[in-house]
Write an enzyme that holds these catalytic residues in place. Structure first.
Site, short mmCIF file in Angstrom:
data_model
loop_
_atom_site.label_atom_id
_atom_site.label_comp_id
_atom_site.label_asym_id
_atom_site.label_seq_id
_atom_site.Cartn_x
_atom_site.Cartn_y
_atom_site.Cartn_z
N HIS A 25 -8.87 3.92 -2.38
CA HIS A 25 -7.52 3.48 -2.08
C HIS A 25 -7.01 2.58 -3.19
O HIS A 25 -7.00 1.36 -3.06
CB HIS A 25 -7.52 2.77 -0.72
CG HIS A 25 -6.19 2.22 -0.30
ND1 HIS A 25 -4.98 2.75 -0.71
CD2 HIS A 25 -5.89 1.18 0.51
CE1 HIS A 25 -3.99 2.05 -0.17
NE2 HIS A 25 -4.50 1.08 0.58
N CYS A 50 -0.71 2.30 6.60
CA CYS A 50 -0.37 0.96 7.04
C CYS A 50 -0.12 0.11 5.80
O CYS A 50 -0.55 0.47 4.71
CB CYS A 50 -1.50 0.36 7.87
SG CYS A 50 -3.10 0.40 7.03
N CYS A 104 0.81 -1.23 0.00
CA CYS A 104 0.00 0.00 0.00
C CYS A 104 0.83 1.27 0.00
O CYS A 104 0.31 2.34 -0.31
CB CYS A 104 -0.93 0.03 1.21
SG CYS A 104 -1.82 -1.50 1.46
N GLY A 122 -0.09 -3.85 4.12
CA GLY A 122 -0.44 -5.26 4.27
C GLY A 122 0.82 -6.09 4.46
O GLY A 122 1.86 -5.78 3.87
#
Lengths: 318, 458
Positions: free
Chosen positions: B390, B422, B135, B424
Site C-alpha cells: 500500500h 478507507c 490514502c 486516514g
C-alpha cells in the site's frame, strides 16, 4: 379527389341512394368513447377539384356509430346513436325540427342501422345489448326484437334480393340469418373463432355473404353450404371493421380495418387483394361503395377525415 | 363513466382478443429480464470519460525492497511514459497530469512530479499538479482528471499516483496544536492507523482469526495472479539501481514483480506474529497492509476522442464519491462510501461484478465486506494491499489498473467494478468503473424472481 375533415372522429359513411354526390357521415367525439356525436350530410361537387361542402350537420348527445339513408324518402337519414337511441333526421326540414324521431329502446349502444332496400319501409338497428330491432318510419315503437345473440351485435344487413331476410354479425362469433316471418333465426353460422364485426350480402348472388372478423380475415360464405367458406381473405394487419360488396361488380368487395387501410378484394381470384389504400392515419372504420356511380368509394376513420375517390385512383390526389 | 370504460373494453377486445380457441398467437407477458438497473441504463455517449490505458509499477517493500534506492520521480516517469507509448499518443495533447501523493513534502513532491514528466518525454507545455487526500490520493487524482474533462478544461488527462515510503516514511513534523485536547475528533486524527484498526476490530468484533484468514487469502490470490502472469498486463518494468547496504555496490536491476507477496503464508505463520499497536490487540504486521514504494498512471479522455484516435477503451469512469467518517474508526470508510458511489452511478450493489477494496488492515477490510454483505469471490480477486503493498498515494491509481485489466480478462459478463479505500483521519472514497468496449446486452440480462417491470413497483 376531395377530402372532408370532420371535427369528431369518423365512424361510418354512406352514399345516398338518391343523389350520387350526397353522403352521410356518422361521427363521434373522442373516438366514440365519451362525448357528443355529429351527423354530417355532405355534398360532393361535380367538379372533382372543388372541395366537399356540408349540407347539414346534426349534433347528438352521444356519439353516432352508424348512419343509413332511407330508401323511401330522399331526405331522411337514420342515425344509430351510442346512447341506445335510433334517431331519424329529415334534411328537408329546418334544423330545429330535427330529429323527427328518436326511438329509445335499446339498452346499450346501437352499432348499426340498415334500411330495407327491397320493401323500403323498414329498417334494422343492431345493438350491443345483443338484440336487433326492426322499425318502420311510422310506428313509435319497434316492430320486432330479435334476441338470440350472446354478445354485442355489430351489424345487421338486409338481403338485397329477399325482402324479409337479413343477417346479423355478432361478438359471440356467429353470423345469424333471419327471416322476419320466422320466429327465430333460420341459420347460425359459426363463422369465425373471434368476434365478427361486419357482414354484407353479395349484390349479385343472394346466397353469398361475407363476414369480417377480429381475427383479421374476411370470409366469404355460401349460406347453402356454410361449413366451409368459399374463400378466406387475409391481408389486413388488424381486425377488419367493415366489409361491403360492390353494387356493380359481382366479385368485388371493399373492406376497412384497424390497420388503417381500405382494401379492395376479388374473392373469386386466388390472389384476392386488388388494391390497398392507406390514406388514413388512424383506424379506418367506415367504408361504402356508391350504388349510383360505379367504382366510387368513400371511407372515413378516426383521423377525422372523409375520403371519396374512384377505385383505381389515389384517394389523396386532388 | 362506466359506459366509457365498457366501450373502451369492447374496442380493446377488437385489437387484443383474449380468448382464442385453437391457435395461440403472440401474447404479452412481463419482461423476464427484469428492471435491473444495470441492464438498460448507462448507454455509451460521446462525452463519457473513458480510460484507454492504466499501468503501474511493481509494488516493493519500503526500505528493503526493489525500489529502496529509487528516486520518487524515477518511479513515476516510467508509468507516465508507458501510458503515452502504449497508446501512441502525442504527449503534447495531454491537458494535465494530476498525481496523487501523500507523504512527500508538498512543493518538493510537486516539483518531482513535474520533473518526472520531463523524464517521460512530456513537453513543457503539459502542466502537472499533485493532490492529497491521504490514502485515496491516487483515486482522487483519477477522479479529478475525469471531472476536469467533464468540465471541459481539457479532453485528455492523466491521473496518477506516486509514493516512496522509503524516502518519506509516515511522520509528523513539528508540534501538535494543543487545541486538539478540546476536540476529540481532531485528536483522533493523530491516532496511529494501527490504533484505528484495533478500534474497528474491537467495536465491530472482528476476530484475530478472521483477520489472519483474510491475510492468507490475500497472499494466496496475489501469488496465484503473479504466477499465472496476470499482472504482466499492467506492470511496467522499471530499470533502476539497487545499492547493496553492506558493500555500497550499485547494481542495475529491472523490477517487474511485486516483492511483498508471500506465496507460502499460512494461518499458523500469521498466528505467531505479535500484535504491533496494542498489547492484547489483533492487528499484526501480517494482517496489515505493507509499507511500499510504487506508482501508477491512468490515461483518461473523452470517448469521442478515443474513438477518433482508434484507441480501445479499457474502462469507463462512472462515479466517484468521498465521504467522512469517525476518525477513530477510519477503516469503515469503504462501508460508507461504496453505497453512495454505487447509487451515484445509478446502480445497485448487486450490479457490481468486481471490487477492489484496499486492505489497509484486515480488520477494516473484513468489517466492510461483511457490513455490505459482499461476495468475497468478487473482492480483491488478485490479492490486496496486505500481500501486494500500500504505497499510500499510488494505491488508487494502481487499483484502477488492476481492476480494469481483470474486468477485461473476465469478459463481457463483468460489467461494473468498484474501487474503494478507507482514508486516514476518517474518510472513505469509492469510484465506480464500467468495463470498456461495448456491453453485451444479452449476457447482462439478469433473471429476477418477481416480474415487476419497474423497481418503483416494489
Amino acid at each position: 379527389m376531395p377530402v372532408f375533415k370532420t371535427p369528431f372522429n369518423g365512424y361510418s359513411v354512406k352514399f345516398s341512394p338518391f343523389y350520387e354526390n350526397r353522403i352521410a357521415v356518422a361521427t363521434a367525439q373522442n373516438f366514440g368513447i365519451l362525448g357528443n356525436g355529429r351527423l354530417h350530410v355532405l355534398e360532393l361537387s361535380s367538379n372533382p377539384t372543388l372541395p366537399i361542402s356540408e349540407i347539414a350537420a346534426y349534433d347528438t348527445a352521444d356519439g353516432i356509430y352508424d348512419v343509413t339513408w332511407s330508401e323511401s324518402h330522399d331526405s331522411i337519414v337514420v342515425a344509430a346513436v351510442a346512447d341506445g337511441s335510433v334517431k331519424l333526421y329529415d334534411l328537408a326540414l329546418p334544423p330545429t325540427a330535427n330529429p323527427i324521431r328518436s326511438f329509445h329502446e335499446h339498452t346499450r349502444e346501437v352499432h348499426s342501422a340498415d334500411y330495407n332496400p327491397v320493401r323500403r319501409d323498414s329498417f334494422l338497428s343492431a345493438s350491443w345489448d345483443d338484440t336487433v330491432k326492426l322499425w318502420t318510419l311510422d310506428r313509435p315503437t319497434s316492430v320486432r326484437t330479435f334476441k338470440e345473440h350472446a354478445y354485442c351485435v355489430y351489424s345487421s344487413v338486409w338481403n338485397p334480393r329477399h325482402a324479409d331476410v337479413f343477417a346479423s354479425a355478432s361478438g359471440d362469433c356467429t353470423l345469424r340469418i333471419w327471416d322476419v316471418r320466422e320466429p327465430g333465426s333460420t341459420m347460425i353460422l359459426p363463422a369465425h373463432d373471434h368476434e365478427i364485426l361486419s357482414c354484407d350480402w353479395n349484390k349479385y348472388d343472394d346466397c353469398i355473404i361475407a363476414t369480417a372478423s377480429v381475427d383479421k380475415s374476411i370470409k366469404v360464405w355460401d349460406v347453402r353450404n356454410f361449413r366451409v367458406p368459399i374463400s378466406v381473405l387475409n391481408g389486413h394487419g388488424y381486425a377488419v371493421r367493415k366489409v361491403k360488396f360492390s353494387p356493380h361488380v359481382r366479385n368485388l368487395m371493399v373492406s376497412c380495418s384497424y390497420d388503417m387501410t381500405v382494401c379492395v378484394w376479388d374473392f373469386m381470384v386466388e390472389d384476392a387483394l386488388v388494391s390497398r389504400y392507406d390514406q388514413h392515419t388512424e383506424f379506418a372504420v367506415g367504408v361504402d361503395m356508391s350504388v349510383l356511380v360505379e367504382g366510387l368509394i368513400a371511407s372515413t376513420g378516426w383521423d377525422e377525415l372523409v375520403y371519396v375517390w374512384q377505385h383505381g385512383t389515389d384517394p389523396r390526389a386532388s | 363513466m362506466d359506459k366509457a370504460i365498457n366501450r373502451q373494453k369492447v374496442l380493446l377486445q377488437h385489437l387484443n382478443p383474449s380468448q382464442s380457441s385453437s391457435s395461440t398467437s403472440l401474447s404479452a407477458s412481463a419482461c423476464l429480464a427484469g428492471d435491473s438497473a444495470a441492464y438498460h441504463r448507462t448507454a455509451s455517449f460521446g462525452d463519457d470519460v473513458v480510460i484507454v490505458a492504466a499501468y503501474r509499477t511493481a509494488l516493493c517493500k519500503a526500505k528493503r525492497g526493489g525500489f529502496k534506492d529509487t528516486h520518487a520521480d524515477d518511479l513515476l516517469a516510467p508509468v507516465l511514459k508507458a501510458v503515452i507509448e502504449k497508446t501512441n499518443l502525442n504527449p503534447s495533447e495531454v491537458g494535465d497530469i494530476v498525481v496523487g501523493s501523500v507523504l512527500g513534502g508538498g512543493s518538493q513532491r510537486a516539483s518531482e512530479c513535474r520533473m518526472a514528466a520531463f523524464y517521460a518525454g512530456f513537453p513543457e507545455t503539459v502542466p502537472v499538479r499533485t493532490v492529497n487526500r491521504q490514502c485515496s490520493s491516487g483515486l482522487q487524482a483519477v477522479a479529478d482528471v475525469a471531472a476536469a474533462i467533464r468540465a471541459g478544461f481539457y479532453d485528455i488527462g492523466i491521473g496518477a499516483g506516486l509514493e516512496s515510503m522509503t524516502t518519506n516514511p509516515m511522520a509528523w513534523e513539528g508540534s501538535v496544536n494543543p487545541k486538539v485536547q478540546m476536540f476529540e475528533q481532531a485528536q483522533n486524527c493523530l491516532l496511529p492507523m494501527g490504533i484505528t484498526s484495533e478500534n474497528v476490530s474491537n467495536r465491530f468484533g472482528v476476530s484475530r482469526k478472521e483477520q489472519d484468514e483474510a491475510a492468507v487469502e490475500s497472499h494466496r490470490r496475489a501469488a496465484a495472479a503473479t504466477a499465472s502472469g496476470k499482472f504482466k498486463d499492467e506492470i511496467i518494468p522499471v530499470l533502476t539501481k539497487i545499492v547493496d547496504p553492506k558493500t555500497g555496490e550499485e547494481k542495475s536491476v529491472t523490477i517487474s514483480v511485486d516483492d511483498g507477496i508471500r506465496p507460502n503464508a499460512t494461518l499458523s505463520d500469521l498466528a505467531k506474529l505479535k500484535p504491533v499497536f496494542k498489547k492484547d490487540g489483533t492487528t499484526t504486521a501480517g494482517n496489515s497492509s505493507q509499507v511500499s514504494d510504487g506508482a501508477g498512471a491512468v490515461l483518461l479522455m473523452k470517448r469521442s476522442i478515443a474513438i477518433q484516435k482508434g484507441l480501445p477503451i479499457l474502462g469507463v469512469f462512472r462515479s466517484f464519491v468521498a465521504v467522512g467518517v469517525d476518525p477513530a474508526i477510519m477503516g469503515v470508510g469503504p462501508a460508507a462510501a461504496i453505497p453512495v458511489a454505487v447509487k451515484a452511478a445509478g446502480l445497485e450493489l448487486d450490479d457490481i461484478d468486481l471490487f477492489e477494496i484496499n486492505e489497509a488492515f484486515a480488520s477494516q477490510f473484513v468489517y466492510c465486506r461483511n457490513k455490505l454483505g459482499l461476495d468475497s469471490q468478487k473482492i480483491n480477486v488478485n490479492g490486496g494491499a496486505m500481500a501486494i503493498g500500500h504505497p499510500l498515494g499510488a494505491t488508487g491509481a494502481r487499483c484502477v489498473a488492476t481492476l480494469l485489466h481483470e474486468m477485461k480478462r473476465r469478459g463481457k459478463d463483468c460489467r461494473f467494478g468498484v474501487i474503494s479505500m478507507c482514508i486516514g483521519t476518517g474518510m472513505g472514497a469509492a469510484a465506480v468503473f464500467e468495463r470498456g468496449d461495448s456491453v453485451d446486452e444479452l449476457r447482462n440480462a439478469r433473471k429476477v424472481d418477481d416480474l415487476y417491470l419497474s423497481k418503483d413497483a416494489r
